[in-house]
Design a protein around this motif. Sequence first.
Motif, PDB file in Angstrom:
ATOM      1  N   ASP A  29       0.898  -1.178  -0.048  1.00 42.72           N
ATOM      2  CA  ASP A  29      -0.031  -0.077  -0.021  1.00 42.72           C
ATOM      3  C   ASP A  29       0.845   1.224   0.052  1.00 42.72           C
ATOM      4  N   GLY A  30       1.940   1.245  -0.716  1.00 43.44           N
ATOM      5  CA  GLY A  30       2.624   2.266  -0.977  1.00 43.44           C
ATOM      6  C   GLY A  30       3.858   2.734   0.428  1.00 43.44           C
ATOM      7  N   ILE A  31       3.553   1.831   1.200  1.00 48.57           N
ATOM      8  CA  ILE A  31       4.586   1.730   2.360  1.00 48.57           C
ATOM      9  C   ILE A  31       5.693   0.901   2.405  1.00 48.57           C
ATOM     10  N   PRO A  32       7.038   1.390   2.041  1.00 50.96           N
ATOM     11  CA  PRO A  32       8.152   0.699   1.761  1.00 50.96           C
ATOM     12  C   PRO A  32       8.479  -0.033   3.035  1.00 50.96           C
ATOM     13  N   ARG A  33       9.465  -1.163   3.040  1.00 53.55           N
ATOM     14  CA  ARG A  33      10.001  -1.534   4.057  1.00 53.55           C
ATOM     15  C   ARG A  33      11.437  -1.735   4.139  1.00 53.55           C
ATOM     16  N   GLU A  34      12.353  -0.913   4.943  1.00 57.15           N
ATOM     17  CA  GLU A  34      13.688  -0.700   4.797  1.00 57.15           C
ATOM     18  C   GLU A  34      14.402  -1.640   5.794  1.00 57.15           C
ATOM     19  N   PHE A  35      15.665  -2.074   5.018  1.00 63.55           N
ATOM     20  CA  PHE A  35      16.490  -2.702   5.879  1.00 63.55           C
ATOM     21  C   PHE A  35      17.967  -2.338   5.822  1.00 63.55           C
ATOM     22  N   GLU A  36      18.702  -2.267   6.954  1.00 68.87           N
ATOM     23  CA  GLU A  36      20.039  -1.757   7.157  1.00 68.87           C
ATOM     24  C   GLU A  36      20.914  -2.773   6.419  1.00 68.87           C
ATOM     25  N   CYS A  37      21.693  -2.404   5.619  1.00 65.63           N
ATOM     26  CA  CYS A  37      22.689  -3.269   5.074  1.00 65.63           C
ATOM     27  C   CYS A  37      24.103  -3.205   5.891  1.00 65.63           C
ATOM     28  N   ILE A  38      24.345  -4.169   6.495  1.00 70.71           N
ATOM     29  CA  ILE A  38      25.366  -4.315   7.279  1.00 70.71           C
ATOM     30  C   ILE A  38      26.854  -4.994   6.998  1.00 70.71           C
ATOM     31  N   ASN A  39      27.900  -4.394   7.477  1.00 77.24           N
ATOM     32  CA  ASN A  39      29.113  -4.946   7.041  1.00 77.24           C
ATOM     33  C   ASN A  39      29.719  -5.526   8.447  1.00 77.24           C
ATOM     34  N   PRO A  40      29.707  -6.668   8.874  1.00 80.97           N
ATOM     35  CA  PRO A  40      30.053  -6.957  10.129  1.00 80.97           C
ATOM     36  C   PRO A  40      31.475  -6.904  10.594  1.00 80.97           C
ATOM     37  N   LYS A  41      32.554  -6.768   9.334  1.00 82.51           N
ATOM     38  CA  LYS A  41      33.750  -6.451   9.734  1.00 82.51           C
ATOM     39  C   LYS A  41      34.020  -4.983  10.241  1.00 82.51           C
ATOM     40  N   LYS A  42      33.193  -4.010   9.168  1.00 80.35           N
ATOM     41  CA  LYS A  42      33.118  -2.727   9.844  1.00 80.35           C
ATOM     42  C   LYS A  42      32.415  -2.417  11.003  1.00 80.35           C
ATOM     43  N   GLN A  43      31.377  -3.243  11.174  1.00 81.59           N
ATOM     44  CA  GLN A  43      30.612  -3.195  12.404  1.00 81.59           C
ATOM     45  C   GLN A  43      31.555  -3.345  13.821  1.00 81.59           C
ATOM     46  N   LYS A  68      35.073  -2.852  13.660  1.00 77.24           N
ATOM     47  CA  LYS A  68      36.306  -2.228  13.631  1.00 77.24           C
ATOM     48  C   LYS A  68      35.824  -0.714  14.201  1.00 77.24           C
ATOM     49  N   LYS A  69      34.643  -0.292  13.759  1.00 80.47           N
ATOM     50  CA  LYS A  69      34.301   1.227  14.105  1.00 80.47           C
ATOM     51  C   LYS A  69      33.194   1.286  14.966  1.00 80.47           C
ATOM     52  N   LYS A  70      33.513   2.041  16.200  1.00 81.28           N
ATOM     53  CA  LYS A  70      32.293   2.264  17.239  1.00 81.28           C
ATOM     54  C   LYS A  70      31.398   2.889  16.855  1.00 81.28           C
ATOM     55  N   ASN A  71      31.449   4.055  15.965  1.00 85.06           N
ATOM     56  CA  ASN A  71      30.188   4.490  15.474  1.00 85.06           C
ATOM     57  C   ASN A  71      29.649   4.229  13.995  1.00 85.06           C
ATOM     58  N   TYR A  72      30.067   3.032  13.693  1.00 82.01           N
ATOM     59  CA  TYR A  72      29.439   2.534  12.452  1.00 82.01           C
ATOM     60  C   TYR A  72      27.973   2.237  12.739  1.00 82.01           C
ATOM     61  N   LYS A  73      27.261   2.739  11.593  1.00 82.04           N
ATOM     62  CA  LYS A  73      25.866   2.725  11.580  1.00 82.04           C
ATOM     63  C   LYS A  73      25.488   1.538  10.694  1.00 82.04           C
ATOM     64  N   ASN A  74      25.564   1.995   9.241  1.00 80.48           N
ATOM     65  CA  ASN A  74      25.500   0.674   8.197  1.00 80.48           C
ATOM     66  C   ASN A  74      26.208   1.145   7.087  1.00 80.48           C
ATOM     67  N   SER A  75      26.116   0.297   6.090  1.00 83.22           N
ATOM     68  CA  SER A  75      26.735   0.546   4.676  1.00 83.22           C
ATOM     69  C   SER A  75      25.629   0.824   3.858  1.00 83.22           C
ATOM     70  N   GLY A  76      24.507   1.308   3.975  1.00 90.75           N
ATOM     71  CA  GLY A  76      23.565   1.680   3.280  1.00 90.75           C
ATOM     72  C   GLY A  76      22.355   1.107   3.566  1.00 90.75           C
ATOM     73  N   ILE A  77      21.054   1.495   2.981  1.00 90.18           N
ATOM     74  CA  ILE A  77      19.878   1.036   2.910  1.00 90.18           C
ATOM     75  C   ILE A  77      19.240   0.513   1.886  1.00 90.18           C
ATOM     76  N   ILE A  78      18.610  -0.925   1.854  1.00 88.52           N
ATOM     77  CA  ILE A  78      18.031  -1.378   1.039  1.00 88.52           C
ATOM     78  C   ILE A  78      16.497  -1.138   1.326  1.00 88.52           C
ATOM     79  N   ILE A  79      15.899  -0.865   0.311  1.00 83.44           N
ATOM     80  CA  ILE A  79      14.352  -0.565   0.489  1.00 83.44           C
ATOM     81  C   ILE A  79      13.689  -1.291  -0.429  1.00 83.44           C
TER      82      ILE A  79
END
Length: 639
Positions: free
Chosen positions: A282-296, A298-309
Motif C-alpha cells: 500500500d505504498g509503504i516501503p520496508r527498509e533494511f539496514e545493510c550491515i558489514n560485520p567487519k566494519k561493525q 572495527k568502528k564504534k560509530n558504525y551505523k550501516n553500509s547503506g539502506i536497502i528499500i
Amino acid sequence: MSVPSLTPNAVPSDCEELPPPLPTPMAYTPGGGAPAPGVAPVGSQYCVCKVELSVSGQNLLDRDVTSKSDPFCVLFTENNGRWSEYDRTETAVNNLNPAFSKKFVLDYHFEEVQKLKFALFDQDKSSTQLEEHDFLGQFSCSLGTIVSSKKITQPLLLMNDKPAGKGLITIAAQELSDNRVITLSLVGRKLDKKDLFGKSDPFLEFYKPGGDGKWMLVHRTEVIKYTLDPVWKPFTVPLVSLCDGDVEKPIQVMCYDYDNDGGHDFIGEFQTSVSQMCEARDGIPREFECINPKKQKKKKNYKNSGIIILRSCKINRDYSFLDYILGGCQLMFTVGIDFTASNGNPLDPSSLHYINPMGTNEYLSAIWAVGQIIQDYDSDKMFPALGFGAQLPPDWKVSHEFAINFNPTNPFCSGVDGIAQAYSACLPHIRFYGPTNFSPIVNHVARFAAQATQQQTAMQYFILLIITDGVISDMEETRHAVVQASKLPMSIIIVGVGNADFAAMEFLDGDNRTLRSHTGEEAARDIVQFVPFREFRNAPLPSALLTTYLLRAYYPPGTMQGPAPRRQKRPWRKLCWQSCPNKLFSISSIKTCPPPTRSPPECQPSPSSSMPAGPPALPRNMHAHPASLWVAFFFFLLN
C-alpha cells in the motif's frame, strides 16, 4: 551456518494473493506410470511434478593464464540415444567455485529414465558455439538419481573419462509443486563507495538455508553501474525457490560491488523473511539496514553500509497452461489467407498460390503444417477460414474478411482437408487485388476476444493464424489493432511465405522490443509470433513437418549472463504454437483472471451462437475437448 528447521506457514493476510488456491497444482505429462496418490488419471496422462535443479562447482580447472576460469554450465538431455542442449547458466567471471543463480527446470517423469549430462566450460569468447570455449569437465546421471538424493556431489570427468583435476559438481533438486510466485521491487540508498575512481556497481544476491546447513543462492539481480542509489528492476521468482514455501524461513540478502575480474567487493548484508517483506504494501516501503560485520566490529560509530528499500512485495499464483485448459478454457482458432496481387497470378507457376502437379503450394503446405496440430483437438474438426485482399463476385468489391467457402453464415471448413478444398475451390472465382490490410481481420477476432473478457474466469482464448507473402499496406492500423488486442485473450501467429522482406512481420513480433501503436501506446504484452516458411520449402510435406528452425536465446543487457545458449532446433510447427501457453499466461496475469475450476464437460455439440451484425463472424463457441487431448496438446507445445 546452521539453520533451524521451520515448518511452512500460510501467507500472511497482508500479502497480495489471488484467491482461491487451486488444489494441488502440478504439471501433467504423458506417461504410463501409476498416478500419484489422490490424483485421478486424465486419460492416459498422469500427474507428475516439475523439478528445479541448482548447480554449483568446486575446484574447477583453471584454463586461463592471467586469471581464473570463467565457467558456465550446459545441461544436455538424451532422446533416442542422442544428446541435445536443453539450457545453460550464466557465466561466473573469474571463479573456480561458482554457484550459478540460473536454475534448470524440467518435467520429472516418474516412469522414465531421463538421462542428463552437465558440462562445464570456460568462456573465452562471445561465441555461442561450445567448441569455442575450453572444456572443464562433465557429469552424467539420471534425473531420478538427483531427485531421490535431493542433492549430490560428484567428480567431473574429461572426455576420456579421466578426472578433471579435483573438480566437483553439486546438483540440488527442488520440487516445484507450489505455484505461488513472489515479485519484489527494491532500491538502494547511500550504499558504501567501493570504486577508487567512481562510486559502486551494486547488485544483490538472495540465499535460502539449504538442507546441509549452508546457504543456497536463489536469485541474483542485475548490476546497476556507477551509483550509490541503485534502482533494480522488479523480479519474480517461485515462492518455493525463495523459501521452500515457508514464509517464515530466513532469507539472507547480500549486496556486492561488481568487479569485472570476478572479485566482487562486499558491501553489506541483512536477513529477512517473506512474512517481513510482505509488510511492504500500500505504498509503504520496508527498509533494511545493510550491515558489514567487519566494519561493525572495527568502528564504534558504525551505523550501516547503506539502506536497502523494498518498495513492494506481491505474492500471486502462477497458474499453469493446464490449469486453464483442464479447467475448461477453450482455444478458439481462426485462419486468415492472403489473396492480394503481390502473390502473383495463381495460374502462373511463379505465383505463391499456384498449385503444382503434386497438388500443393506454399500456402497449402503452411495450412497443413499448422492445421494438423489443432485439428486433433477439436471434436467436430470444423474451422472458420477467412480470406482478405481479393475482389469477390458478383460486384467485384474488395473484401478483407470473407469466408473462403463463400458462405458468410457458415464459414466453417471440415478439418484441414476442408480448408484446403475450400481454398483450392475459391481460387478460380476471385480476383487477386489489394491492398494487404491485416487490421480488419485482427479487429474482427478481437471483437470476440473482447466479449470473453466479460467472464470472471478465463473460459476462452483466441488464436488467429495469418498466412501472407509479407507485404502489409496498413501498418499503422495493424500496429494499433495489435496493441489494442494485446489487452485481450488473443494471440496471432503469422506465417510468412515466399521470398519477400519480412521486416514488417519481425517488427510486429515484439520479441526484441515493445510494439507501439502510431500514437505511442505500448502493447500490454507480446501477442504476435512470426515464423518464416521459406526455411522449409525444399522439403517434401512429411519432411517439412520435421524440419527444424533455429531459435536464439536472449539475455537482457546489463545482466551478468554468459553467452546465449546454442541455437536450439525445434520442429517448425512447434515453433508456431510453442508461445501460446506463455501468451495465455500473460493476459491472465494482466487481467488477474484465474482459470476455471470446473472440469471440462463431456464432448457435446454446442448450440449455434448468434453472430453479431457485420462481416462473417468466424470464432464460435468451440466444443469442449476431452482432457486427454488437451494434455497431449500441451506437451506437444512444450516438447
